[in-house]
Design an enzyme around this catalytic site. Structure first.
Site, PDB file in Angstrom:
ATOM      1  N   HIS A   1     -55.610  66.330  20.161  1.00 26.66           N
ATOM      2  CA  HIS A   1     -54.820  66.076  18.956  1.00 26.66           C
ATOM      3  C   HIS A   1     -55.392  64.918  18.134  1.00 26.66           C
ATOM      4  CE1 HIS A   1     -51.940  68.958  20.436  1.00 26.66           C
ATOM      5  NE2 HIS A   1     -52.041  68.371  21.629  1.00 26.66           N
TER       6      HIS A   1
ATOM      7  N   LYS B   1     -57.318  45.251  30.632  1.00 25.05           N
ATOM      8  CA  LYS B   1     -58.112  44.322  31.445  1.00 25.05           C
ATOM      9  C   LYS B   1     -59.535  44.254  30.900  1.00 25.05           C
ATOM     10  CE  LYS B   1     -55.843  42.699  33.065  1.00 25.05           C
ATOM     11  NZ  LYS B   1     -54.454  42.428  33.367  1.00 25.05           N
TER      12      LYS B   1
ATOM     13  N   GLU C   1     -53.370  49.840  31.551  1.00 19.78           N
ATOM     14  CA  GLU C   1     -53.593  48.510  32.141  1.00 19.78           C
ATOM     15  C   GLU C   1     -55.095  48.256  32.329  1.00 19.78           C
ATOM     16  OE1 GLU C   1     -52.315  45.809  32.466  1.00 19.78           O
ATOM     17  OE2 GLU C   1     -53.355  44.807  34.096  1.00 19.78           O
TER      18      GLU C   1
ATOM     19  N   LYS D   1     -52.777  31.795  28.791  1.00 21.40           N
ATOM     20  CA  LYS D   1     -52.125  32.362  29.970  1.00 21.40           C
ATOM     21  C   LYS D   1     -50.633  32.535  29.751  1.00 21.40           C
ATOM     22  CE  LYS D   1     -51.787  33.771  34.202  1.00 21.40           C
ATOM     23  NZ  LYS D   1     -52.159  35.207  34.362  1.00 21.40           N
TER      24      LYS D   1
ATOM     25  N   CYS E   1     -50.245  25.064  25.051  1.00 22.72           N
ATOM     26  CA  CYS E   1     -50.596  23.650  25.240  1.00 22.72           C
ATOM     27  C   CYS E   1     -50.255  23.164  26.655  1.00 22.72           C
ATOM     28  CB  CYS E   1     -49.828  22.789  24.248  1.00 22.72           C
ATOM     29  SG  CYS E   1     -50.045  23.315  22.552  1.00 22.72           S
TER      30      CYS E   1
ATOM     31  N   TRP F   1     -53.321  24.448  22.111  1.00 20.64           N
ATOM     32  CA  TRP F   1     -53.591  25.847  21.770  1.00 20.64           C
ATOM     33  C   TRP F   1     -53.023  26.025  20.372  1.00 20.64           C
ATOM     34  CZ3 TRP F   1     -50.709  30.588  21.305  1.00 20.64           C
ATOM     35  CH2 TRP F   1     -51.483  31.742  21.442  1.00 20.64           C
TER      36      TRP F   1
ATOM     37  N   ARG G   1     -53.888  27.439  31.060  1.00 24.15           N
ATOM     38  CA  ARG G   1     -52.946  27.804  30.010  1.00 24.15           C
ATOM     39  C   ARG G   1     -53.651  28.188  28.716  1.00 24.15           C
ATOM     40  NH1 ARG G   1     -47.784  25.873  31.137  1.00 24.15           N
ATOM     41  NH2 ARG G   1     -47.246  25.485  28.976  1.00 24.15           N
TER      42      ARG G   1
ATOM     43  N   ASN H   1     -45.867  20.635  22.874  1.00 22.75           N
ATOM     44  CA  ASN H   1     -46.117  22.066  23.100  1.00 22.75           C
ATOM     45  C   ASN H   1     -44.965  22.807  22.436  1.00 22.75           C
ATOM     46  OD1 ASN H   1     -46.538  24.668  24.092  1.00 22.75           O
ATOM     47  ND2 ASN H   1     -45.709  24.200  26.119  1.00 22.75           N
ATOM     48  N   GLY H   2     -45.266  23.755  21.541  1.00 20.46           N
ATOM     49  CA  GLY H   2     -44.206  24.525  20.884  1.00 20.46           C
ATOM     50  C   GLY H   2     -44.348  24.486  19.380  1.00 20.46           C
TER      51      GLY H   2
ATOM     52  N   GLU I   1     -59.756  42.509  27.313  1.00 23.75           N
ATOM     53  CA  GLU I   1     -59.468  41.074  27.210  1.00 23.75           C
ATOM     54  C   GLU I   1     -60.550  40.180  27.793  1.00 23.75           C
ATOM     55  OE1 GLU I   1     -55.820  39.730  29.173  1.00 23.75           O
ATOM     56  OE2 GLU I   1     -55.996  41.345  30.611  1.00 23.75           O
TER      57      GLU I   1
HETATM   58  C1  F6R Z   1     -53.000  40.322  30.461  1.00 24.23           C
HETATM   59  C2  F6R Z   1     -51.972  39.334  30.511  1.00 24.23           C
HETATM   60  C3  F6R Z   1     -50.933  39.323  29.431  1.00 24.23           C
HETATM   61  C4  F6R Z   1     -49.558  38.979  30.046  1.00 24.23           C
HETATM   62  C5  F6R Z   1     -48.511  38.830  28.936  1.00 24.23           C
HETATM   63  C6  F6R Z   1     -47.133  38.550  29.488  1.00 24.23           C
HETATM   64  O1  F6R Z   1     -53.853  40.250  31.545  1.00 24.23           O
HETATM   65  O2  F6R Z   1     -51.942  38.519  31.384  1.00 24.23           O
HETATM   66  O3  F6R Z   1     -50.892  40.533  28.765  1.00 24.23           O
HETATM   67  O4  F6R Z   1     -49.206  39.990  30.935  1.00 24.23           O
HETATM   68  O5  F6R Z   1     -48.880  37.782  28.069  1.00 24.23           O
HETATM   69  O6  F6R Z   1     -47.115  37.378  30.220  1.00 24.23           O
HETATM   70  P1  F6R Z   1     -45.969  37.092  31.264  1.00 24.23           P
HETATM   71  O7  F6R Z   1     -46.073  38.105  32.336  1.00 24.23           O
HETATM   72  O8  F6R Z   1     -46.237  35.703  31.734  1.00 24.23           O
HETATM   73  O9  F6R Z   1     -44.675  37.218  30.509  1.00 24.23           O
END
Ligand code: F6R
Length: 608
Positions: A504, A485, A481, A603, A2, A74, A27, A100-101, A488
């Site tokens: 395997h 990417k 990674e 985010k 949020c 959110w 966010r 928020n929370g 997502e």
């Molecule tokens: C993927 C991504 C998420 C964050 C994860 C941790 O692109 O951004 O997987 O890496 O939510 O977030 P932080 O680094 O803010 O703790």
């Protein structure tokens, strides 16, 4: 997560709030709402969907007033809907709450309130706060805030305004970020700095348990006992431009291109006149380093992948055993942590709930905490013994890119320093790696001048339903990674496998036309990877190799190869991840998706 904006002053609150909420869109959210105190009382609007739905409505039906609060939600409790969108109100609609929370004890509060005759309109935990305020409000908003604060439990950033207290609002913080923006004859509270930057650069963070009483003339902050807390505002040095797109079509592309600068800023501020890495922000002594018998690296998502590379680098250079764990698993796994353990927590936002909880669990067990984070003053930074700030600048796109590469830089620098302190690297080896590390910024800059190869790969994979990434050793972490990417932001099912594990089980998934991206940068393992590539090729896979310039082997077996500059094997993850980021970006773009705000993702994940 949020987004929250509160305003009191002389401006049109609606405009300030909508513009602030726009800066918080990164966010992630599913609905938006606003409440403003007007001459008619408390007026509001809230809708499921993008902020523009609310903004368009307000353009037609403006709400005029100079005190108000606004929110992007959110969803946690209750589906995204107009009813569940914030603000929430008491029955008479004289007061408004945004949150928020999660209010953890909302069910018992709700039961108590229902018993007293309160009727709930939404499925949210937040609504109980509105009715609770109603129950205790006696004309003094601040006093009511203290009462409510003593009853509710959980994580919350809350703003509350009341029709009968038109020139003020209150803010409560526990475990969810809130920043105060100090203006001249006006004041602001928001979830993050970009929301207030258009109006002021003077900001201070609220701490857990604190309550802020906000009027146009000043902000008074109290701790939960009611004592006044003196806040020293600091000046934000970065510009709003740094947090906006700056000419790029998307934040993600801008942030990919900002990697060279992020790497430079992260390194150059920490090299002394003699070329040594100086980590002034980390107080670990040689004796401390020698005392650690193991290190845990704990993080989520992309930050976890950076941690997996970090594990490899620290073990190789400093010869200390490292365990790398996902924060949400670590906390419940009763990890072997004591006062001889260094726990490195990695978090771009510094607010990720699981990572923060893992930090606290580690602290409780006596570990020393070193955090790697991109957000100054974030909860994780504040609760750590030592902090390594990555100077990547604000990262707005949900898909993390520049935070990841600067987190890798942090690990290289920490590992090199530990190795030098422990004597597991000689000076020549140390300076060679420091020099190559510094040079990666220029290499990335060069690589980023041309993304035609990645575009071509995107056009080859965009209509596929699944794609696999392969890697061996540290390339396996890069493969992980890259797969994250792609999935997502392009919503293509993408998985990564260790090359040696194919036989395997995973090789059963390969069928004619399956795209496979094989990362192969490790000198001693290229031949092994070539064998793995041949295995999948024989089953009909279409293979794209990611290899180092000078390679002669990959091009003989792959359908296409993207070359990255040759660097020391240890540093390869820093350059080889870039094609993966660009492939994901272009694939999402070609599929017409919202690159910066992918579905279902936020985010900053400040709930468990
Ligand atoms: C993927 C991504 C998420 C964050 C994860 C941790 O692109 O951004 O997987 O890496 O939510 O977030 P932080 O680094 O803010 O703790």
């Amino acid at each position: 997560m949020c987004g929250i904006v509160g305003y009191v002053g002389k401006r049109n609150a609606q405009e300030v709030i909508i513009s602030g909420l726009e800066k918080l869109e990164y966010r992630g959210y599913d609905s938006a709402g606003i409440a403003v105190i007007t001459e008619n009382g408390l007026e509001s609007a809230k809708f499921k969907g993008r902020l523009s739905v609310l903004a368009d409505y307000l353009a037609e039906h403006p709400i005029k007033g100079t005190t108000g609060i606004g929110h992007t939600r959110w969803a946690t409790h209750g589906v995204p809907s107009d009813e569940n969108a914030h603000p929430h109100f008491n029955t008479a609609k004289t007061l408004a709450v945004i949150h928020n929370g999660i209010i953890e004890n909302y069910q018992e509060i709700k039961a108590m309130l229902i018993e007293k005759g309160y009727v709930f309109r939404s499925q949210t935990d937040t609504e109980c706060v509105a009715h609770l305020f109603d129950l205790y409000y006696d004309g003094d908003l601040l006093k009511t805030a203290f009462k409510v604060n003593s009853i509710i439990r959980g994580t919350y950033a809350l703003l509350i305004c009341h029709r009968d207290s038109p020139d003020e609002f209150v803010a409560l913080r526990n475990e969810a970020p809130l920043v105060i923006g100090y203006g001249e004859g006006e004041n602001f509270v928001a979830s993050d700095i970009p929301a207030v930057l258009e109006y002021t650069r003077q900001v201070a963070f609220l701490e857990n348990g604190e309550i802020a009483h906000v009027t146009a003339d000043g902000v008074t902050v109290y701790n939960s006992k009611g004592d006044t807390v003196k806040k020293e505002p600091f000046t934000v040095e970065w510009t709003l431009e740094a947090a906006t797109k700056g000419g790029y079509d998307h934040f993600m592309l801008k942030e990919i291109h900002e990697q060279p600068q992020g790497i430079r800023d992260t390194i150059n501020t920490r090299i002394d006149a003699n070329g040594y890495i100086k980590l002034d922000d980390i107080k670990l002594t040689k004796a401390d380093i020698e005392k650690f018998d193991k290190i845990y690296v704990v993080a989520c998502g992309t930050a976890y992948h950076a941690g997996c590379v970090g594990k490899y680098v620290i073990e190789k250079l400093a010869k200390i055993p490292v365990m790398c764990d996902i924060a949400s698993e670590y906390r419940y796994s009763d990890p072997f942590v004591d006062d001889k353990t260094l726990v490195i927590v990695v978090s771009q936002s510094g607010e990720t709930a699981d990572t923060l909880a893992a930090l606290r669990e580690s602290k409780r067990k006596g570990a020393r905490i070193l955090s790697i984070t991109n957000v100054v003053g974030s909860s994780i930074a504040r609760e750590s013994d030592d902090v390594f700030y990555t100077w990547a600048g604000p990262e707005v796109a949900v898909a993390s890119t520049k935070a990841y590469t600067t987190q890798l830089v942090a690990f290289y620098m920490i590992a090199l320093n530990m190795a030098l302190a422990k004597g597991t690297i000689d000076e020549a080896g140390y300076f060679e790696l420091v020099s190559q590390l510094k040079n990666t910024a220029d290499l990335l800059e060069e690589m980023l001048k041309d993304d035609s190869e990645e575009k071509e790969v995107a056009s080859l994979i965009k209509d596929k339903s699944a794609l696999f990434y392969l890697g061996r050793s540290v390339d396996m972490q890069t493969a992980k990674e890259m797969a994250l990417k792609l999935k997502e932001i392009s919503y293509i099912y993408a998985e990564s496998f260790a090359g040696g594990e194919l036989k395997h089980g995973p090789i059963a998934l390969i069928e004619p036309g399956t795209p496979v991206i094989a990362v192969s940068t490790q000198t001693a393992l290229v031949e092994k990877m070539v064998s793995n590539i041949q295995e999948v090729k024989r089953r009909g896979a279409f293979v794209i190799g990611i290899g180092c310039e000078g390679d002669t082997l990959l091009k003989g077996v792959c359908d296409k190869v993207i070359y990255v500059p040759k660097v020391d094997d240890l540093l390869a993850p820093l350059v080889s991840v870039v094609p993966g980021q660009l492939i994901a970006y272009h694939t999402s773009l070609m599929k017409g998706y919202d690159v910066d705000k992918p579905r279902n993702l936020a985010k900053s994940v400040t709930v468990e």
